[in-house]
Design a protein around this motif. Structure first.
Motif, short mmCIF file in Angstrom:
data_model
loop_
_atom_site.label_atom_id
_atom_site.label_comp_id
_atom_site.label_asym_id
_atom_site.label_seq_id
_atom_site.Cartn_x
_atom_site.Cartn_y
_atom_site.Cartn_z
N ARG A 12 0.84 -1.20 0.00
CA ARG A 12 0.00 0.00 0.00
C ARG A 12 0.87 1.25 0.00
O ARG A 12 1.87 1.34 0.72
N THR A 55 -2.06 8.97 -10.98
CA THR A 55 -3.40 8.36 -10.85
C THR A 55 -3.58 7.66 -9.50
O THR A 55 -4.67 7.18 -9.23
N MET A 56 -2.54 7.59 -8.70
CA MET A 56 -2.60 6.90 -7.41
C MET A 56 -3.31 7.74 -6.37
O MET A 56 -3.28 8.97 -6.42
N ASP A 57 -3.92 7.06 -5.42
CA ASP A 57 -4.50 7.69 -4.24
C ASP A 57 -3.76 7.16 -3.02
O ASP A 57 -3.15 6.09 -3.06
N GLU A 58 -3.83 7.90 -1.94
CA GLU A 58 -3.28 7.43 -0.67
C GLU A 58 -3.91 6.08 -0.34
O GLU A 58 -5.13 5.93 -0.40
N SER A 60 -3.50 3.27 -2.11
CA SER A 60 -3.64 2.40 -3.28
C SER A 60 -2.73 1.18 -3.16
O SER A 60 -1.62 1.26 -2.63
N VAL A 62 -0.24 -1.15 -4.87
CA VAL A 62 0.66 -1.01 -6.01
C VAL A 62 1.70 -2.12 -6.02
O VAL A 62 2.04 -2.69 -4.98
N ILE A 87 -0.34 0.19 -10.78
CA ILE A 87 -1.44 0.39 -9.85
C ILE A 87 -2.30 -0.87 -9.90
O ILE A 87 -2.82 -1.22 -10.96
N GLY A 89 -4.82 -1.71 -7.40
CA GLY A 89 -6.15 -1.59 -6.81
C GLY A 89 -6.34 -0.25 -6.13
O GLY A 89 -5.40 0.49 -5.91
N LYS A 90 -7.56 0.05 -5.82
CA LYS A 90 -7.91 1.30 -5.17
C LYS A 90 -7.67 1.18 -3.65
O LYS A 90 -7.52 0.08 -3.12
N PRO A 91 -7.68 2.31 -2.95
CA PRO A 91 -7.50 2.27 -1.50
C PRO A 91 -8.59 1.45 -0.83
O PRO A 91 -9.70 1.34 -1.35
N ARG A 92 -8.24 0.85 0.29
CA ARG A 92 -9.23 0.11 1.06
C ARG A 92 -10.32 1.04 1.56
O ARG A 92 -10.05 2.17 1.97
#
Length: 96
Positions: A12, A55-58, A60, A62, A87, A89-92
């Protein structure tokens, strides 16, 4: 000078930062069994990796492939210079 072997990690992302000429983030990899989690600083310098970073979020999920740099006293974490950033998956989502 001998080449350093590549390292591949999945974890993450946190502390996403933009710098002059590169981007960086912390990657936290869960430990298996009784092993503690591993935290490394990842640095991306290639254009494709910087675009993926944008394109990443906190938080994510990776995957990275890169080279583990020699440990320097001034750094709080080991540093991996990225050859590839994916990338995964998205953040939990926090459960309320």
């Amino acid at each position: 000078m001998p080449t350093r072997p590549s390292i591949a990690l999945v974890g993450r992302a946190s502390r996403l930062r933009c710098h002059s000429g590169h981007v960086s983030f912390l990657l936290t990899v869960k430990g298996k069994g009784q092993r503690p989690e591993l935290v490394v600083e990842c640095q991306a310098h290639r254009k494709a990796d910087i675009e993926a970073f944008e394109t990443m979020d906190e938080g994510s999920l990776v995957g990275v492939i890169g080279t583990l740099l020699p440990i320097a006293e001034q750094h709080a974490h080991s540093i991996v210079r990225l050859d590839r950033l994916e990338i995964l998956g998205k953040p939990r989502q926090e459960v309320a």
